[in-house]
Design a protein around this motif. Sequence first.
Motif, PDB file in Angstrom:
ATOM      1  N   THR A  46       0.798  -1.237   0.000  1.00  0.00           N
ATOM      2  CA  THR A  46       0.000   0.000   0.000  1.00  0.00           C
ATOM      3  C   THR A  46       0.830   1.286   0.000  1.00  0.00           C
ATOM      4  OG1 THR A  46      -0.254  -0.126   2.409  1.00  0.00           O
ATOM      5  CG2 THR A  46      -2.000  -1.082   1.072  1.00  0.00           C
ATOM      6  N   PRO A  47       1.573   1.562  -1.077  1.00  0.00           N
ATOM      7  CA  PRO A  47       2.401   2.776  -1.100  1.00  0.00           C
ATOM      8  C   PRO A  47       1.629   4.084  -0.931  1.00  0.00           C
ATOM      9  CG  PRO A  47       3.064   1.266  -2.838  1.00  0.00           C
ATOM     10  CD  PRO A  47       1.800   0.713  -2.262  1.00  0.00           C
ATOM     11  N   LEU A  48       0.334   4.081  -1.271  1.00  0.00           N
ATOM     12  CA  LEU A  48      -0.434   5.322  -1.167  1.00  0.00           C
ATOM     13  C   LEU A  48      -1.440   5.297  -0.017  1.00  0.00           C
ATOM     14  CD1 LEU A  48      -1.070   6.359  -4.894  1.00  0.00           C
ATOM     15  CD2 LEU A  48       0.669   7.193  -3.296  1.00  0.00           C
ATOM     16  N   PHE A  49      -1.238   4.402   0.957  1.00  0.00           N
ATOM     17  CA  PHE A  49      -2.094   4.461   2.146  1.00  0.00           C
ATOM     18  C   PHE A  49      -1.905   5.791   2.865  1.00  0.00           C
ATOM     19  CE2 PHE A  49      -3.029   3.206   6.677  1.00  0.00           C
ATOM     20  CZ  PHE A  49      -4.402   3.055   6.500  1.00  0.00           C
ATOM     21  N   GLY A  50      -0.740   6.395   2.731  1.00  0.00           N
ATOM     22  CA  GLY A  50      -0.489   7.700   3.337  1.00  0.00           C
ATOM     23  C   GLY A  50      -1.298   8.825   2.737  1.00  0.00           C
ATOM     24  N   LYS A  51      -2.011   8.559   1.633  1.00  0.00           N
ATOM     25  CA  LYS A  51      -2.871   9.567   1.004  1.00  0.00           C
ATOM     26  C   LYS A  51      -4.346   9.371   1.358  1.00  0.00           C
ATOM     27  CE  LYS A  51       0.624  11.282  -1.307  1.00  0.00           C
ATOM     28  NZ  LYS A  51       1.225  12.589  -0.903  1.00  0.00           N
ATOM     29  N   VAL A  52      -4.666   8.337   2.127  1.00  0.00           N
ATOM     30  CA  VAL A  52      -6.054   8.077   2.493  1.00  0.00           C
ATOM     31  C   VAL A  52      -6.553   9.175   3.438  1.00  0.00           C
ATOM     32  CG1 VAL A  52      -7.561   6.464   3.752  1.00  0.00           C
ATOM     33  CG2 VAL A  52      -5.878   5.596   2.110  1.00  0.00           C
ATOM     34  N   LYS A  53      -7.825   9.481   3.335  1.00  0.00           N
ATOM     35  CA  LYS A  53      -8.431  10.545   4.149  1.00  0.00           C
ATOM     36  C   LYS A  53      -8.356  10.196   5.629  1.00  0.00           C
ATOM     37  CE  LYS A  53     -12.770  13.157   4.667  1.00  0.00           C
ATOM     38  NZ  LYS A  53     -14.176  13.291   4.186  1.00  0.00           N
ATOM     39  N   MET A  54      -7.872  11.153   6.408  1.00  0.00           N
ATOM     40  CA  MET A  54      -7.746  10.944   7.850  1.00  0.00           C
ATOM     41  C   MET A  54      -9.025  11.381   8.569  1.00  0.00           C
ATOM     42  SD  MET A  54      -3.776  12.266   8.200  1.00  0.00           S
ATOM     43  CE  MET A  54      -3.282  11.372   9.676  1.00  0.00           C
ATOM     44  N   TRP A  55      -9.178  10.940   9.790  1.00  0.00           N
ATOM     45  CA  TRP A  55     -10.371  11.266  10.567  1.00  0.00           C
ATOM     46  C   TRP A  55     -10.241  12.604  11.292  1.00  0.00           C
ATOM     47  CZ3 TRP A  55     -14.717   8.446  10.083  1.00  0.00           C
ATOM     48  CH2 TRP A  55     -14.609   7.143   9.587  1.00  0.00           C
ATOM     49  N   ASN A  56      -9.100  12.833  11.910  1.00  0.00           N
ATOM     50  CA  ASN A  56      -8.979  13.980  12.812  1.00  0.00           C
ATOM     51  C   ASN A  56      -7.747  14.836  12.559  1.00  0.00           C
ATOM     52  OD1 ASN A  56     -11.376  13.314  14.344  1.00  0.00           O
ATOM     53  ND2 ASN A  56     -10.201  11.617  15.205  1.00  0.00           N
ATOM     54  N   VAL A  57      -6.991  14.535  11.538  1.00  0.00           N
ATOM     55  CA  VAL A  57      -5.845  15.344  11.129  1.00  0.00           C
ATOM     56  C   VAL A  57      -6.145  15.884   9.743  1.00  0.00           C
ATOM     57  CG1 VAL A  57      -3.364  15.381  10.678  1.00  0.00           C
ATOM     58  CG2 VAL A  57      -4.283  13.885  12.466  1.00  0.00           C
ATOM     59  N   THR A  58      -6.037  17.187   9.569  1.00  0.00           N
ATOM     60  CA  THR A  58      -6.412  17.809   8.301  1.00  0.00           C
ATOM     61  C   THR A  58      -5.439  17.463   7.181  1.00  0.00           C
ATOM     62  OG1 THR A  58      -7.433  19.647   9.493  1.00  0.00           O
ATOM     63  CG2 THR A  58      -6.945  19.997   7.160  1.00  0.00           C
ATOM     64  N   ASN A  59      -4.153  17.503   7.472  1.00  0.00           N
ATOM     65  CA  ASN A  59      -3.130  17.301   6.451  1.00  0.00           C
ATOM     66  C   ASN A  59      -2.053  16.379   7.010  1.00  0.00           C
ATOM     67  OD1 ASN A  59      -1.054  17.451   4.564  1.00  0.00           O
ATOM     68  ND2 ASN A  59      -1.317  19.645   4.197  1.00  0.00           N
ATOM     69  N   VAL A  60      -1.826  15.259   6.332  1.00  0.00           N
ATOM     70  CA  VAL A  60      -0.861  14.287   6.836  1.00  0.00           C
ATOM     71  C   VAL A  60       0.542  14.877   6.949  1.00  0.00           C
ATOM     72  CG1 VAL A  60      -0.244  13.316   4.570  1.00  0.00           C
ATOM     73  CG2 VAL A  60      -0.124  11.876   6.622  1.00  0.00           C
ATOM     74  N   GLU A  61       0.863  15.860   6.129  1.00  0.00           N
ATOM     75  CA  GLU A  61       2.195  16.461   6.199  1.00  0.00           C
ATOM     76  C   GLU A  61       2.407  17.232   7.504  1.00  0.00           C
ATOM     77  OE1 GLU A  61       3.276  18.627   2.711  1.00  0.00           O
ATOM     78  OE2 GLU A  61       2.531  17.083   1.350  1.00  0.00           O
ATOM     79  N   ASP A  62       1.320  17.621   8.154  1.00  0.00           N
ATOM     80  CA  ASP A  62       1.439  18.323   9.435  1.00  0.00           C
ATOM     81  C   ASP A  62       2.031  17.428  10.514  1.00  0.00           C
ATOM     82  OD1 ASP A  62       0.303  20.530   8.252  1.00  0.00           O
ATOM     83  OD2 ASP A  62      -1.707  20.172   9.050  1.00  0.00           O
ATOM     84  N   VAL A  63       1.910  16.115  10.345  1.00  0.00           N
ATOM     85  CA  VAL A  63       2.408  15.188  11.363  1.00  0.00           C
ATOM     86  C   VAL A  63       3.520  14.291  10.796  1.00  0.00           C
ATOM     87  CG1 VAL A  63       0.347  15.175  12.804  1.00  0.00           C
ATOM     88  CG2 VAL A  63       0.445  13.662  10.831  1.00  0.00           C
ATOM     89  N   ARG A  64       4.084  14.682   9.673  1.00  0.00           N
ATOM     90  CA  ARG A  64       5.194  13.906   9.115  1.00  0.00           C
ATOM     91  C   ARG A  64       6.437  14.125   9.974  1.00  0.00           C
ATOM     92  NH1 ARG A  64       6.328  15.276   3.133  1.00  0.00           N
ATOM     93  NH2 ARG A  64       4.525  13.910   2.778  1.00  0.00           N
TER      94      ARG A  64
END
Length: 512
Positions: free
Chosen positions: A305-323
């Motif tokens: 799943t190389p693009l699981f990191g692009k799946v919509k999150m529940w409570n974080v707006t942008n995944v890059e904010d927590v990278r």
Amino acid sequence: MITKPFLFFLFCGIILCVSCEKDLPTYLEYEEYSFTGLDENGGTWKPVLFDQVSSITLEAPKEITSQSYKAEVTALKSAIGQMTDSQRESLAYWGNNPVVRWNEIALELIAKYNIIPGPNDDDSYTLPSPATPDGPPGFPFAHPPYASRALAYLSVAQFDGLIAAWHYKYRYNRKAPYQQDTSISFAYEPNTLPSYPSDGAVLARVSRKILTALFPLEATYLQELEQNHLESLGVSGANVASDLAAGSTIGDAVAQLALTRAASDGMKNAQTPKAVSDSIKQAAFNRFGWQWENLELPTRPVGLTPLFGKVKMWNVTNVEDVRPVAPPAIDSESYLKDVQLLKDHASNMTEEKRRIANFWQDGLGTYTPPGHWNRFANEFIVEHKMNPLRAARTLAYLNMAVMDAGISCWDAKYYYHYPRPIQTIPGFKTIAGTPNFPSYTSGHSVFSAAASEVLAYIFPEKAELVRNWAEEAAISRVYGGIHWSFDATVGTRQGIEIANYTIHKAQADGSD
């Protein structure tokens, strides 16, 4: 008929061999209990999938003085009078908090389908597809990202469905049949929870629909479970037929909302074609000068799943904010110190280190790290004698945090594409199977830290215990030789950070 815990004994022999006994799904044995509270204001709590409970409409029930209701009560008495031994067993199985049982069923399914699709005769691989669930290979492959998502959608739908049920229970305030008629016995500990709509029927319907969408080959089995659950409710003394029908109506509406979200959350794109996977790998090499290589034999052409990191999150707006920050450069001082650390562990492997590595492995044929933490949560729910709504809330926030943690972890894995120790340390051997995805950060560490923080928030007296478990889960991967120590330490901080997003949302939902 539901008789005993293990609903599936379809694991192939090889899976049974590689799985530790503790990894196989277990049935939580407990007797029905008196709830510590009913959360009478639960219908005012903030749901996840919709803004206002009033968007789930439910008509008022018939008056208890009406002929139609009296006929329902007569039918209930007749059903109780003719109860079979099989129905009594079902009542004991489902208990008065079936949130736990449906979660266990999900864990069973995850373990059953957590099997890597094998290679074709020419050593190529065909990926499982929801369009052809019969395969070969069969759909799904319930790996950790899939498991985290399955548990999140199930738990969120249950939670929202029960918020709606509580709203209408206390709006219409229809007493349960056994509360109105002393000749009707109740199968469980008495309480004053209104009967319309049936919370059990909400759970039966919404759980069956969510799990069927996620495990389509189990459609018939899940339909049988729903019917068994509804039948048990129909002889429990708590509900008449119209209570059950109303609960099913809510379950249908909430399941549709959850499945609509799931259809567009990006998971269908997570497992990429080889060309996309190769482009992700090349981009990481261009950034950092390193790239992870899959050392399997035969090698699957694409990592998990190389693009699981692009799946919509529940409570974080942008995944890059927590990278997380970048890992150490190959051959840097920090990197070389970790090489020596791993060599030292391998040369000085103790029984305790091996026990820890094995206990937390959660590999093939198990319900994965997310499932492991759900099992802990179920034990705490029963220990604290939570009502179904409070139990569903616990699992919803736990599993939203765990799924968000997994998304963030996979974002880091494929953004940094960091090699595993076995790739860069000449002659290095592990005591655990090396997964087919990049190293940084550690999924076990991120999943476990996020889960432990949510459980520490809900069960503060367990905080030290669960945080210690999370630290042990993290170091277990280092002992196993499949992760660098910074995969674990940074992953733990990453999981804690992500959990706080979910905890902040929980603190504002009106339930505390």
